[in-house]
Design a protein around this motif. Structure first.
Motif, PDB file in Angstrom:
ATOM      1  N   LEU A   1       8.708   4.514  10.293  1.00 49.81           N
ATOM      2  CA  LEU A   1       9.571   4.747   9.139  1.00 49.81           C
ATOM      3  C   LEU A   1       9.935   6.221   9.063  1.00 49.81           C
ATOM      4  N   LEU A   2      11.215   6.506   8.888  1.00 50.84           N
ATOM      5  CA  LEU A   2      11.729   7.867   8.760  1.00 50.84           C
ATOM      6  C   LEU A   2      11.965   8.163   7.286  1.00 50.84           C
ATOM      7  N   ALA A   3      11.598   9.363   6.830  1.00 49.40           N
ATOM      8  CA  ALA A   3      11.803   9.761   5.439  1.00 49.40           C
ATOM      9  C   ALA A   3      12.313  11.189   5.365  1.00 49.40           C
ATOM     10  N   SER A   4      13.351  11.396   4.562  1.00 49.67           N
ATOM     11  CA  SER A   4      13.879  12.747   4.329  1.00 49.67           C
ATOM     12  C   SER A   4      13.588  13.154   2.892  1.00 49.67           C
ATOM     13  N   SER A   5      13.553  14.470   2.660  1.00 45.26           N
ATOM     14  CA  SER A   5      13.078  14.928   1.358  1.00 45.26           C
ATOM     15  C   SER A   5      13.708  16.248   0.928  1.00 45.26           C
ATOM     16  N   TRP A   6      13.653  16.458  -0.391  1.00 48.41           N
ATOM     17  CA  TRP A   6      14.072  17.725  -0.969  1.00 48.41           C
ATOM     18  C   TRP A   6      13.093  18.848  -0.650  1.00 48.41           C
ATOM     19  N   ASP A   7      11.952  18.542  -0.052  1.00 42.35           N
ATOM     20  CA  ASP A   7      11.039  19.612   0.384  1.00 42.35           C
ATOM     21  C   ASP A   7      11.449  20.175   1.741  1.00 42.35           C
ATOM     22  N   CYS A   8      12.677  19.826   2.184  1.00 41.26           N
ATOM     23  CA  CYS A   8      13.297  20.332   3.417  1.00 41.26           C
ATOM     24  C   CYS A   8      12.752  19.664   4.684  1.00 41.26           C
ATOM     25  N   SER A   9      11.995  18.610   4.545  1.00 44.40           N
ATOM     26  CA  SER A   9      11.365  17.992   5.706  1.00 44.40           C
ATOM     27  C   SER A   9      11.970  16.636   6.049  1.00 44.40           C
ATOM     28  N   VAL A  10      11.771  16.257   7.321  1.00 43.30           N
ATOM     29  CA  VAL A  10      11.994  14.892   7.794  1.00 43.30           C
ATOM     30  C   VAL A  10      10.698  14.465   8.471  1.00 43.30           C
ATOM     31  N   ARG A  11      10.157  13.332   8.036  1.00 40.38           N
ATOM     32  CA  ARG A  11       8.886  12.851   8.574  1.00 40.38           C
ATOM     33  C   ARG A  11       9.064  11.480   9.221  1.00 40.38           C
TER      34      ARG A  11
ATOM     35  N   THR B   1       4.174  17.315 -13.545  1.00 34.78           N
ATOM     36  CA  THR B   1       3.401  16.494 -12.595  1.00 34.78           C
ATOM     37  C   THR B   1       4.355  15.594 -11.814  1.00 34.78           C
ATOM     38  N   PRO B   2       5.124  16.157 -10.883  1.00 37.03           N
ATOM     39  CA  PRO B   2       6.095  15.347 -10.139  1.00 37.03           C
ATOM     40  C   PRO B   2       5.405  14.284  -9.292  1.00 37.03           C
ATOM     41  N   ILE B   3       6.036  13.123  -9.211  1.00 36.71           N
ATOM     42  CA  ILE B   3       5.518  12.008  -8.426  1.00 36.71           C
ATOM     43  C   ILE B   3       6.455  11.765  -7.248  1.00 36.71           C
ATOM     44  N   ASN B   4       5.907  11.747  -6.057  1.00 33.51           N
ATOM     45  CA  ASN B   4       6.664  11.436  -4.843  1.00 33.51           C
ATOM     46  C   ASN B   4       5.785  10.561  -3.954  1.00 33.51           C
ATOM     47  N   GLN B   5       6.124   9.281  -3.890  1.00 32.92           N
ATOM     48  CA  GLN B   5       5.283   8.332  -3.185  1.00 32.92           C
ATOM     49  C   GLN B   5       6.145   7.337  -2.403  1.00 32.92           C
ATOM     50  N   ILE B   6       5.605   6.850  -1.284  1.00 35.22           N
ATOM     51  CA  ILE B   6       6.261   5.810  -0.496  1.00 35.22           C
ATOM     52  C   ILE B   6       5.313   4.624  -0.412  1.00 35.22           C
ATOM     53  N   PHE B   7       5.816   3.470  -0.830  1.00 34.61           N
ATOM     54  CA  PHE B   7       5.043   2.240  -0.779  1.00 34.61           C
ATOM     55  C   PHE B   7       5.580   1.338   0.334  1.00 34.61           C
ATOM     56  N   ILE B   8       4.678   0.671   1.012  1.00 40.70           N
ATOM     57  CA  ILE B   8       5.015  -0.287   2.055  1.00 40.70           C
ATOM     58  C   ILE B   8       4.610  -1.670   1.560  1.00 40.70           C
TER      59      ILE B   8
ATOM     60  N   TYR C   1       0.842  -1.192   0.000  1.00 43.52           N
ATOM     61  CA  TYR C   1       0.000   0.000   0.000  1.00 43.52           C
ATOM     62  C   TYR C   1       0.880   1.247   0.000  1.00 43.52           C
ATOM     63  N   GLN C   2       0.250   2.367  -0.326  1.00 45.26           N
ATOM     64  CA  GLN C   2       0.955   3.641  -0.425  1.00 45.26           C
ATOM     65  C   GLN C   2       0.620   4.510   0.785  1.00 45.26           C
ATOM     66  N   LEU C   3       1.636   5.153   1.354  1.00 42.71           N
ATOM     67  CA  LEU C   3       1.393   6.112   2.424  1.00 42.71           C
ATOM     68  C   LEU C   3       0.740   7.361   1.833  1.00 42.71           C
ATOM     69  N   THR C   4      -0.203   7.919   2.572  1.00 41.97           N
ATOM     70  CA  THR C   4      -0.997   9.012   2.006  1.00 41.97           C
ATOM     71  C   THR C   4      -0.318  10.378   2.096  1.00 41.97           C
ATOM     72  N   ASP C   5       0.456  10.614   3.150  1.00 45.37           N
ATOM     73  CA  ASP C   5       1.076  11.932   3.365  1.00 45.37           C
ATOM     74  C   ASP C   5       2.531  11.907   2.917  1.00 45.37           C
ATOM     75  N   SER C   6       2.734  11.812   1.611  1.00 51.80           N
ATOM     76  CA  SER C   6       4.096  11.733   1.089  1.00 51.80           C
ATOM     77  C   SER C   6       4.731  13.120   1.013  1.00 51.80           C
ATOM     78  N   PRO C   7       6.061  13.204   1.043  1.00 53.03           N
ATOM     79  CA  PRO C   7       6.732  14.485   0.808  1.00 53.03           C
ATOM     80  C   PRO C   7       6.344  15.057  -0.549  1.00 53.03           C
ATOM     81  N   THR C   8       6.470  16.360  -0.685  1.00 46.51           N
ATOM     82  CA  THR C   8       6.033  17.032  -1.908  1.00 46.51           C
ATOM     83  C   THR C   8       7.130  17.147  -2.959  1.00 46.51           C
ATOM     84  N   GLU C   9       8.370  16.864  -2.565  1.00 49.30           N
ATOM     85  CA  GLU C   9       9.485  16.863  -3.523  1.00 49.30           C
ATOM     86  C   GLU C   9      10.273  15.571  -3.350  1.00 49.30           C
ATOM     87  N   GLY C  10      11.375  15.452  -4.073  1.00 55.44           N
ATOM     88  CA  GLY C  10      12.128  14.211  -4.118  1.00 55.44           C
ATOM     89  C   GLY C  10      12.395  13.597  -2.752  1.00 55.44           C
TER      90      GLY C  10
END
Length: 364
Positions: free
Chosen positions: A30-40, A308-315, A7-16
């Motif tokens: 799960l920790l995720a870092s992104s080019w949108d300047c965030s760590v989630r 239309t950039p795509i940024n998604q995390i699948f589990i 499944y796909q996480l719904t609140d994905s980062p907005t950039e790479g």
């Protein structure tokens, strides 16, 4: 497209999405870092974002040091830490240029950062100060912890290996990548025998740490993440590698939008997952080996789509059919247990805290 075990996480980062990493103590977070300047931090069991903190520039890597503390590095060279329990963010220090890699070595309790300023630095994760800085031959592109060692991959195809227990003696080994083109990712075998290295030219190499001629004869490289269409071969960078901690098998992800599972010891591909919607930028197995996180970002594609950039995390819940070797090599030692597991006592080692060419497919 997602399957019943994915499944796909719904609140994905907005950039790479630059990195994903599971908590060392549970497959829930799960920790995720992104080019949108965030760590989630995601709670993947409920598909919720537990916390988010931001840098002032794109975040290129992040890691856990324990179940409640994370560290991250950004494009401006800053290293930040976040305490999950306290909800507090703290500035730790900085490099002179972008921090490309952030790794934690539990064997010596040290945080290790690698930068485009051509240096690797060791930090005390509790005192939050630099305990050593080590010049590299070029920009650091990738790093991997291998027990008490750190394997550093730089521009110019250099691979430098350090023993973190004795950094004062300098590098333990220096090698050149056996692949022809730029190194993209390095990850170490959980059994600590060697490492896997990928390049921008759709190849993967399996290397061994033991420098003896006997062991070096066992290293090999193979083609991967290549697609043949209309009589032409399309070659894609291999951006990501992740190991299954129990089986020593590994997944690779590339700009071709595919994830492949490999049995490196037996030199064979175990399976290929379905095509994902964008280039695979990062991969991470949970510690128990039951779950694989797959980050996809069009930023990492050979031809990024800016409209239309795509940024998604699948589990993905993985099975033994997908990850277990068909046979376990008799010469492969078991994966080392964590300190104190099963009553085993850890060796006395430094603590950096203040408190204490054969091919499996296609040829080379």
């Amino acid at each position: 497209m997602a399957t019943t075990n994915e499944y796909q996480l719904t609140d994905s980062p907005t950039e790479g999405i630059s990195s994903v990493a599971f908590s060392p103590t549970t497959s829930q977070f799960l920790l995720a870092s992104s080019w949108d300047c965030s760590v989630r931090l995601y709670d993947i069991s409920s598909d919720k974002t537990r916390f988010r903190y931001d840098h002032n520039s794109p975040v290129l890597d992040a890691c856990f040091t324990d179940s409640v503390n994370t560290f991250s590095g950004d494009m401006k060279g800053n290293v930040l830490t976040y305490n999950i329990n306290a909800g507090s963010q703290t500035f730790v220090g900085c490099h002179n240029e972008a921090v490309r890699c952030v790794e934690f070595c539990p064997d010596v309790n040290a945080l290790v950062t690698g930068s485009w300023d051509k240096s690797v630095r060791l930090w005390d994760p509790r005192g939050r100060n630099v305990v050593g800085s080590y010049n590299q031959p070029d920009k650091v592109y990738t790093m991997a912890i291998c027990g008490h060692r750190i394997i550093v991959g730089t521009a110019g195809k250099h691979v430098i290996i350090y023993d973190l227990r004795n950094m004062s003696v300098g590098e333990e080994q220096r090698r050149e990548s056996s692949l022809k083109y730029q190194t993209r990712c390095i990850r170490a075998f959980p059994n600590q025998q060697g490492y896997v290295l990928s390049s921008i030219e759709g190849r993967v190499a399996v290397e061994y740490l033991d420098p003896s001629p006997k062991m070096q004869k066992r290293k090999y490289a193979f083609k991967s993440h290549r697609i043949k269409e209309h009589g032409r071969d399309f070659i894609y960078p291999v951006h990501a590698i992740a190991f299954h901690n129990q089986y020593n098998t590994f997944a690779t992800g590339g700009a071709d939008c595919f994830v492949n599972m490999w049995d490196g010891m037996n030199k064979k591909r175990l399976c290929q997952f379905h095509r994902f919607p964008a280039a695979v930028s990062s991969l991470a197995f949970s510690g128990d080996g039951t779950t694989l996180a797959i980050a996809c970002s069009s930023l990492y594609s050979c031809e990024p789509n800016d409209e239309t950039p795509i940024n998604q995390i699948f589990i993905r819940k993985v099975t033994d059919t997908e990850t277990k070797p068909s046979r376990m090599p008799s010469n492969m030692p078991p994966t080392p247990l964590p300190p104190n597991a099963g009553g085993a006592q850890p060796a006395r080692i430094p603590d950096y805290s203040a408190e204490a060419t054969t091919t499996p497919s296609g040829g080379r």
